[in-house]
Design a protein around this motif. Structure first.
Motif, PDB file in Angstrom:
ATOM      1  N   LYS A  23       0.835  -1.226   0.000  1.00  0.00           N
ATOM      2  CA  LYS A  23       0.000   0.000   0.000  1.00  0.00           C
ATOM      3  C   LYS A  23       0.858   1.259   0.000  1.00  0.00           C
ATOM      4  O   LYS A  23       0.429   2.322  -0.454  1.00  0.00           O
ATOM      5  CB  LYS A  23      -0.932   0.008   1.209  1.00  0.00           C
ATOM      6  N   LYS A  60       3.743  -3.149  -8.798  1.00  0.00           N
ATOM      7  CA  LYS A  60       4.058  -1.756  -9.115  1.00  0.00           C
ATOM      8  C   LYS A  60       5.459  -1.320  -8.680  1.00  0.00           C
ATOM      9  O   LYS A  60       6.104  -0.543  -9.358  1.00  0.00           O
ATOM     10  CB  LYS A  60       3.012  -0.873  -8.431  1.00  0.00           C
ATOM     11  N   ALA A  64       9.640   2.183  -3.277  1.00  0.00           N
ATOM     12  CA  ALA A  64       9.534   3.583  -3.740  1.00  0.00           C
ATOM     13  C   ALA A  64      10.315   4.544  -2.857  1.00  0.00           C
ATOM     14  O   ALA A  64      10.041   5.742  -2.850  1.00  0.00           O
ATOM     15  CB  ALA A  64       8.074   4.007  -3.821  1.00  0.00           C
ATOM     16  N   ALA A  66      12.657   5.570   0.915  1.00  0.00           N
ATOM     17  CA  ALA A  66      12.420   5.630   2.357  1.00  0.00           C
ATOM     18  C   ALA A  66      11.010   6.164   2.560  1.00  0.00           C
ATOM     19  O   ALA A  66      10.477   6.879   1.705  1.00  0.00           O
ATOM     20  CB  ALA A  66      13.433   6.567   3.001  1.00  0.00           C
ATOM     21  N   ASP A  67      10.405   5.807   3.696  1.00  0.00           N
ATOM     22  CA  ASP A  67       9.019   6.221   3.952  1.00  0.00           C
ATOM     23  C   ASP A  67       8.970   7.727   4.225  1.00  0.00           C
ATOM     24  O   ASP A  67       9.477   8.197   5.253  1.00  0.00           O
ATOM     25  CB  ASP A  67       8.464   5.424   5.143  1.00  0.00           C
ATOM     26  N   ILE A  68       8.376   8.460   3.290  1.00  0.00           N
ATOM     27  CA  ILE A  68       8.384   9.929   3.386  1.00  0.00           C
ATOM     28  C   ILE A  68       7.552  10.407   4.584  1.00  0.00           C
ATOM     29  O   ILE A  68       7.844  11.447   5.176  1.00  0.00           O
ATOM     30  CB  ILE A  68       7.907  10.558   2.064  1.00  0.00           C
ATOM     31  N   GLY A 111      15.692   5.371  -1.628  1.00  0.00           N
ATOM     32  CA  GLY A 111      16.199   4.254  -0.834  1.00  0.00           C
ATOM     33  C   GLY A 111      15.994   2.901  -1.504  1.00  0.00           C
ATOM     34  O   GLY A 111      16.751   1.953  -1.238  1.00  0.00           O
ATOM     35  N   GLU A 134      15.661  12.197  -4.325  1.00  0.00           N
ATOM     36  CA  GLU A 134      15.758  12.874  -3.020  1.00  0.00           C
ATOM     37  C   GLU A 134      15.824  14.399  -3.142  1.00  0.00           C
ATOM     38  O   GLU A 134      15.296  15.117  -2.292  1.00  0.00           O
ATOM     39  CB  GLU A 134      16.986  12.358  -2.239  1.00  0.00           C
ATOM     40  N   GLY A 142      20.701   8.818   1.236  1.00  0.00           N
ATOM     41  CA  GLY A 142      21.339   8.635   2.545  1.00  0.00           C
ATOM     42  C   GLY A 142      21.609   7.193   2.907  1.00  0.00           C
ATOM     43  O   GLY A 142      22.104   6.899   3.990  1.00  0.00           O
ATOM     44  N   ARG A 167      14.144  10.031 -13.599  1.00  0.00           N
ATOM     45  CA  ARG A 167      13.832   8.592 -13.533  1.00  0.00           C
ATOM     46  C   ARG A 167      14.256   7.938 -14.839  1.00  0.00           C
ATOM     47  O   ARG A 167      14.013   8.491 -15.911  1.00  0.00           O
ATOM     48  CB  ARG A 167      12.335   8.384 -13.388  1.00  0.00           C
TER      49      ARG A 167
HETATM   50  C1  HXC Z   1       5.753   6.748   1.813  1.00  0.00           C
HETATM   51  C2  HXC Z   1       4.868   6.317  -0.255  1.00  0.00           C
HETATM   52  C3  HXC Z   1       6.135   6.433  -0.859  1.00  0.00           C
HETATM   53  C4  HXC Z   1       7.250   6.722  -0.002  1.00  0.00           C
HETATM   54  C5  HXC Z   1       4.710   6.015  -2.398  1.00  0.00           C
HETATM   55  N1  HXC Z   1       4.022   6.064  -1.249  1.00  0.00           N
HETATM   56  N2  HXC Z   1       6.000   6.240  -2.184  1.00  0.00           N
HETATM   57  N3  HXC Z   1       4.678   6.469   1.066  1.00  0.00           N
HETATM   58  N4  HXC Z   1       6.998   6.867   1.312  1.00  0.00           N
HETATM   59  N5  HXC Z   1       8.500   6.809  -0.464  1.00  0.00           N
HETATM   60  C6  HXC Z   1       2.580   5.856  -1.046  1.00  0.00           C
HETATM   61  C7  HXC Z   1       1.776   7.054  -1.554  1.00  0.00           C
HETATM   62  O1  HXC Z   1       1.739   8.071  -0.580  1.00  0.00           O
HETATM   63  C8  HXC Z   1       0.423   6.418  -1.791  1.00  0.00           C
HETATM   64  O2  HXC Z   1      -0.228   6.258  -0.545  1.00  0.00           O
HETATM   65  C9  HXC Z   1       0.788   5.023  -2.281  1.00  0.00           C
HETATM   66  O3  HXC Z   1       2.137   4.773  -1.843  1.00  0.00           O
HETATM   67  C10 HXC Z   1       0.772   4.913  -3.804  1.00  0.00           C
HETATM   68  O4  HXC Z   1       1.588   5.928  -4.333  1.00  0.00           O
HETATM   69  P1  HXC Z   1       1.072   6.972  -5.434  1.00  0.00           P
HETATM   70  O5  HXC Z   1       1.974   8.158  -5.377  1.00  0.00           O
HETATM   71  O6  HXC Z   1      -0.388   7.209  -5.318  1.00  0.00           O
HETATM   72  O7  HXC Z   1       1.334   6.121  -6.766  1.00  0.00           O
HETATM   73  P2  HXC Z   1       1.716   6.670  -8.212  1.00  0.00           P
HETATM   74  O8  HXC Z   1       0.895   7.904  -8.540  1.00  0.00           O
HETATM   75  O9  HXC Z   1       1.636   5.500  -9.135  1.00  0.00           O
HETATM   76  O10 HXC Z   1       3.230   7.168  -8.106  1.00  0.00           O
HETATM   77  C11 HXC Z   1       4.246   6.214  -7.802  1.00  0.00           C
HETATM   78  C12 HXC Z   1       5.569   6.956  -7.429  1.00  0.00           C
HETATM   79  C13 HXC Z   1       5.246   7.990  -6.322  1.00  0.00           C
HETATM   80  C14 HXC Z   1       6.111   7.664  -8.661  1.00  0.00           C
HETATM   81  C15 HXC Z   1       6.557   5.913  -6.980  1.00  0.00           C
HETATM   82  O11 HXC Z   1       4.547   7.339  -5.253  1.00  0.00           O
HETATM   83  C16 HXC Z   1       6.457   8.649  -5.749  1.00  0.00           C
HETATM   84  O12 HXC Z   1       7.017   9.575  -6.353  1.00  0.00           O
HETATM   85  N6  HXC Z   1       6.853   8.228  -4.545  1.00  0.00           N
HETATM   86  C17 HXC Z   1       7.931   8.865  -3.820  1.00  0.00           C
HETATM   87  C18 HXC Z   1       9.250   8.506  -4.418  1.00  0.00           C
HETATM   88  C19 HXC Z   1      10.390   9.175  -3.699  1.00  0.00           C
HETATM   89  O13 HXC Z   1      10.462  10.424  -3.652  1.00  0.00           O
HETATM   90  N7  HXC Z   1      11.289   8.381  -3.114  1.00  0.00           N
HETATM   91  C20 HXC Z   1      12.425   8.928  -2.355  1.00  0.00           C
HETATM   92  C21 HXC Z   1      12.091   9.042  -0.909  1.00  0.00           C
HETATM   93  S1  HXC Z   1      13.430   9.719  -0.020  1.00  0.00           S
HETATM   94  P3  HXC Z   1      -1.783   6.628  -0.356  1.00  0.00           P
HETATM   95  O14 HXC Z   1      -2.026   6.399   1.107  1.00  0.00           O
HETATM   96  O15 HXC Z   1      -1.944   8.046  -0.797  1.00  0.00           O
HETATM   97  O16 HXC Z   1      -2.486   5.633  -1.260  1.00  0.00           O
HETATM   98  C22 HXC Z   1      14.492   8.444   0.173  1.00  0.00           C
HETATM   99  C23 HXC Z   1      15.700   8.743   1.011  1.00  0.00           C
HETATM  100  C24 HXC Z   1      16.530   7.529   1.268  1.00  0.00           C
HETATM  101  O17 HXC Z   1      14.291   7.369  -0.316  1.00  0.00           O
HETATM  102  C25 HXC Z   1      17.631   7.828   2.272  1.00  0.00           C
HETATM  103  C26 HXC Z   1      17.189   7.944   3.682  1.00  0.00           C
HETATM  104  C27 HXC Z   1      18.304   8.053   4.660  1.00  0.00           C
END
Ligand code: HXC
Length: 260
Positions: A23, A60, A64, A66-68, A111, A134, A142, A167
């Motif tokens: 999810k 899918k 995606a 780290a949990d934002i 991540g 990021e 990170g 991407r």
């Molecule tokens: C928390 C996330 C998430 C994430 C997706 N979701 N990615 N939740 N953390 N990284 C959740 C969404 O909020 C949504 O929840 C559900 O998953 C489905 O995502 P959608 O965005 O609705 O799907 P879609 O439109 O198909 O887009 C897919 C996606 C997009 C392109 C992958 O979700 C996206 O851009 N995600 C973030 C990617 C990102 O920025 N990753 C880097 C994070 S920073 P709901 O509840 O609304 O259904 C990182 C740092 C690492 O990784 C280092 C740390 C030290």
């Protein structure tokens, strides 16, 4: 062991770990990182395991990022602790004595891309998408991404991907050397399993030694790396597999290697 965020399966020495938060597109929260860390510790001690496949639940995403929703509440102190927990877990993948293949079934962002990079190599579905977004969040990678990506595809290409948060699709990731093989989505796990079975048919000690020498070797100069290689080559003869492998060749039969 009970897992909240992981599915663990083991069959014929091949372990499949599925990151299971579909999810949230399998985003890495602190709980999942801690569980995976504990599972990696357990795998290190399991002599039966020959290959590990790491994938994401659903069709899918691999992961995606780290949990934002957790990142949004961090300060400098907790962010560093979080990065350290992820880096430490990912470093364990290289230290495992058996190969770990990232089976990237969809988005591998932030991540998630860093986790795939921490594996020994990557198989990707045609639908997979890689990237380090990021900077769009006002952050930098990170979990080792700045380091592993630069080492893998070169500093300039890594910086372009990080600075632009672009991407890229699996085919482009393969051209860059990030991905070993791109497979139609329906056949991805099957292809990874085939490679895992092929690796599992080799002598486990020689596979472990090859893994450690490659990982350690890329961190040092060539002379030191070759020194490690010949020491490890000598160590191969401490296992009965070396005698079995060379003997089987001379006797024109298939080698039967030890199981652990
Ligand atoms: C928390 C996330 C998430 C994430 C997706 N979701 N990615 N939740 N953390 N990284 C959740 C969404 O909020 C949504 O929840 C559900 O998953 C489905 O995502 P959608 O965005 O609705 O799907 P879609 O439109 O198909 O887009 C897919 C996606 C997009 C392109 C992958 O979700 C996206 O851009 N995600 C973030 C990617 C990102 O920025 N990753 C880097 C994070 S920073 P709901 O509840 O609304 O259904 C990182 C740092 C690492 O990784 C280092 C740390 C030290």
């Amino acid at each position: 062991m009970e897992w909240k965020n992981l599915i663990y399966e083991k069959d014929a020495g091949i372990v499949r770990i599925t990151l299971n938060r579909p999810k949230a597109l399998n985003a890495l929260n602190a709980d999942l990182i801690a569980e995976l860390d504990g599972l990696l510790d357990a795998l290190e001690k399991d002599r039966e395991v020959r290959v590990v496949l790491l994938t994401g639940a659903g069709d899918k995403a691999f992961v995606a990022g780290a949990d934002i929703s957790e990142l949004a509440h961090m300060d400098s102190f907790s962010a560093r602790i979080f990065a350290e927990a992820g880096q430490s877990m990912m470093a364990k993948i290289a230290r495992l004595p058996m190969p770990v293949i990232a089976v990237v079934n969809g988005f591998a962002l932030g991540g998630g891309c860093e986790l795939a990079l921490a594996c020994d190599f990557i198989y990707a579905s045609e639908k997979a998408v890689f990237g380090l977004p990021e900077e769009t969040l006002g952050l930098i990678p990170g979990f080792g991404g700045t380091q592993r990506l630069a080492r893998k595809i070169g500093a300039a290409m890594a910086m372009e991907l990080i600075f632009t948060a672009k991407r890229i699709k699996a085919e482009e990731a393969m051209v860059l050397g990030l991905v070993n093989r791109v497979v139609p989505a329906d056949h991805l796990m099957e292809e990874a399993q085939k490679t895992a079975l092929s690796i599992a048919s080799m002598g486990p000690a020689a596979i472990s030694l090859a893994k450690v020498v490659v990982h350690k070797g890329i961190e040092v100069d060539l002379v030191s790396g070759c020194y490690m290689e010949r020491e490890a080559f000598g160590l191969c003869f401490a296992s009965p597999d070396a005698g079995e492998g060379t003997g089987a060749f001379l006797e024109k039969r298939k080698a039967v290697f030890s199981k652990s």
